[in-house]
Design an enzyme around this catalytic site. Structure first.
Site, PDB file in Angstrom:
ATOM      1  CB  SER A   9      -4.790   5.249 -21.385  1.00 50.82           C
ATOM      2  OG  SER A   9      -5.464   6.231 -21.792  1.00 50.82           O
ATOM      3  CG  ASP A  67      -6.349   9.373 -10.124  1.00 44.80           C
ATOM      4  OD1 ASP A  67      -5.815   9.250 -11.138  1.00 44.80           O
ATOM      5  OD2 ASP A  67      -5.831   9.780  -9.054  1.00 44.80           O
ATOM      6  CE  LYS A 172      -7.009  -5.859  -8.158  1.00 44.64           C
ATOM      7  NZ  LYS A 172      -6.399  -5.234  -9.162  1.00 44.64           N
TER       8      LYS A 172
HETATM    9  P1  ITT Z   1      -5.816   6.094 -16.474  1.00 46.72           P
HETATM   10  O1  ITT Z   1      -5.424   7.408 -15.804  1.00 46.72           O
HETATM   11  O2  ITT Z   1      -5.837   6.255 -18.055  1.00 46.72           O
HETATM   12  O3  ITT Z   1      -7.016   5.435 -16.162  1.00 46.72           O
HETATM   13  P2  ITT Z   1      -3.312   5.211 -15.229  1.00 46.72           P
HETATM   14  O4  ITT Z   1      -2.709   4.000 -15.316  1.00 46.72           O
HETATM   15  O5  ITT Z   1      -2.557   6.517 -15.547  1.00 46.72           O
HETATM   16  O6  ITT Z   1      -4.563   5.142 -16.282  1.00 46.72           O
HETATM   17  P3  ITT Z   1      -4.001   6.200 -12.644  1.00 46.72           P
HETATM   18  O7  ITT Z   1      -3.347   7.654 -12.851  1.00 46.72           O
HETATM   19  O8  ITT Z   1      -5.191   6.011 -11.849  1.00 46.72           O
HETATM   20  O9  ITT Z   1      -4.040   5.386 -13.970  1.00 46.72           O
HETATM   21  O10 ITT Z   1      -2.701   5.574 -11.990  1.00 46.72           O
HETATM   22  C1  ITT Z   1      -2.892   4.321 -11.075  1.00 46.72           C
HETATM   23  C2  ITT Z   1      -1.716   3.710 -10.927  1.00 46.72           C
HETATM   24  O11 ITT Z   1      -1.824   2.882  -9.679  1.00 46.72           O
HETATM   25  C3  ITT Z   1      -1.145   2.708 -11.937  1.00 46.72           C
HETATM   26  O12 ITT Z   1       0.169   2.634 -11.840  1.00 46.72           O
HETATM   27  C4  ITT Z   1      -1.897   1.530 -11.591  1.00 46.72           C
HETATM   28  O13 ITT Z   1      -1.087   0.530 -12.158  1.00 46.72           O
HETATM   29  C5  ITT Z   1      -1.674   1.413 -10.196  1.00 46.72           C
HETATM   30  N1  ITT Z   1      -2.820   0.704  -9.895  1.00 46.72           N
HETATM   31  C6  ITT Z   1      -4.225   1.106  -9.579  1.00 46.72           C
HETATM   32  N2  ITT Z   1      -5.028   0.233  -9.260  1.00 46.72           N
HETATM   33  C7  ITT Z   1      -4.352  -0.918  -9.149  1.00 46.72           C
HETATM   34  C8  ITT Z   1      -4.494  -2.253  -8.963  1.00 46.72           C
HETATM   35  O14 ITT Z   1      -5.929  -2.693  -8.685  1.00 46.72           O
HETATM   36  N3  ITT Z   1      -3.670  -3.234  -8.837  1.00 46.72           N
HETATM   37  C9  ITT Z   1      -2.468  -2.703  -9.087  1.00 46.72           C
HETATM   38  N4  ITT Z   1      -1.914  -1.541  -9.440  1.00 46.72           N
HETATM   39  C10 ITT Z   1      -3.061  -0.595  -9.492  1.00 46.72           C
END
Ligand code: ITT
Length: 197
Positions: A9, A67, A172
């Site tokens: 999402s 995740d 990136k």
């Molecule tokens: P989904 O579970 O629906 O995929 P989410 O945003 O809840 O979406 P996660 O539970 O995996 O996803 O949380 C990942 C967190 O880490 C979220 O706050 C992202 O913005 C951050 N994050 C992950 N990868 C990132 C990246 O490449 N750059 C910046 N922030 C990142």
């Protein structure tokens, strides 16, 4: 072409996953917004498998999930698997990290890493392949750059002298936690498309 549901999402993640998988022999499709999965696992890998499995079963289709999160050394690995739940918005999450690191002014005290676990599930929910990627960097004292998403403006890569929010998307893609994990998984996806579908 077999359909592969992208089980996220998060629009930032979705953009990056679509770019990584653009040349794969799968027809990408986004999961419906109302299908949400509770992240009850205690590791990134467990949560990626959970999300891929539950969406695959719900849609009776192959699914891929990510995740990911930020682990700050001086905060004993926080926010970790709670990265998305650390505050209500990207800005508040960044502000909280900067506040928590206020007594750690030197770059060597502000080491951190992003982790990304990616999992692909078959329509019956079993896991076909999974991989993890790690990217190390430093947390800046103020955000820099307008690109990217999430914690990108405070995550600085000394070798590039840029934050994730400042660097070209292709850079990136080549060095990030997600890029590393998806490079492994996309090779597997090509094999699966050739042999299993
Ligand atoms: P989904 O579970 O629906 O995929 P989410 O945003 O809840 O979406 P996660 O539970 O995996 O996803 O949380 C990942 C967190 O880490 C979220 O706050 C992202 O913005 C951050 N994050 C992950 N990868 C990132 C990246 O490449 N750059 C910046 N922030 C990142």
């Amino acid at each position: 072409m077999t359909k592969l549901i992208v089980a996220t999402s998060n629009p930032g993640k979705l953009r990056e996953m679509q770019a990584y998988l653009a040349d794969s022999p799968w027809e990408l499709s986004l999961k419906p917004a109302e299908l949400e999965v509770d992240e009850t696992g205690d590791t990134f890998a467990a949560n990626a498998c959970l999300k891929a499995s539950e969406i695959a079963i719900a849609m009776n289709c192959w699914a891929i999930a990510d995740d990911s999160g930020l682990q700050v050394d001086a905060l004993n690995g926080a926010p970790g698997i709670y990265s998305a739940r650390y505050a209500h918005s990207d800005k508040e999450r960044i502000d909280r990290i900067l506040q928590e690191l206020i007594n750690f002014p030197d770059p060597h005290q502000r080491q951190a890493q992003f982790i990304c676990a990616v999992a692909v599930a078959r329509p019956d929910g079993t896991i076909a392949t999974q991989a993890e990627g790690i990217c190390r960097g430093e947390i800046l004292t103020t955000p820099r750059g307008d690109d990217g998403f999430g914690y990108d403006p405070i995550f600085y890569i000394p070798e590039q002298q840029l934050t994730f929010a400042e660097m070209p998307k292709a850079t990136k893609r080549s060095i990030s936690h997600r890029g590393i994990a998806l490079a492994i998984v996309s090779q597997k996806l090509t094999e699966i498309a050739t042999n299993d579908c």
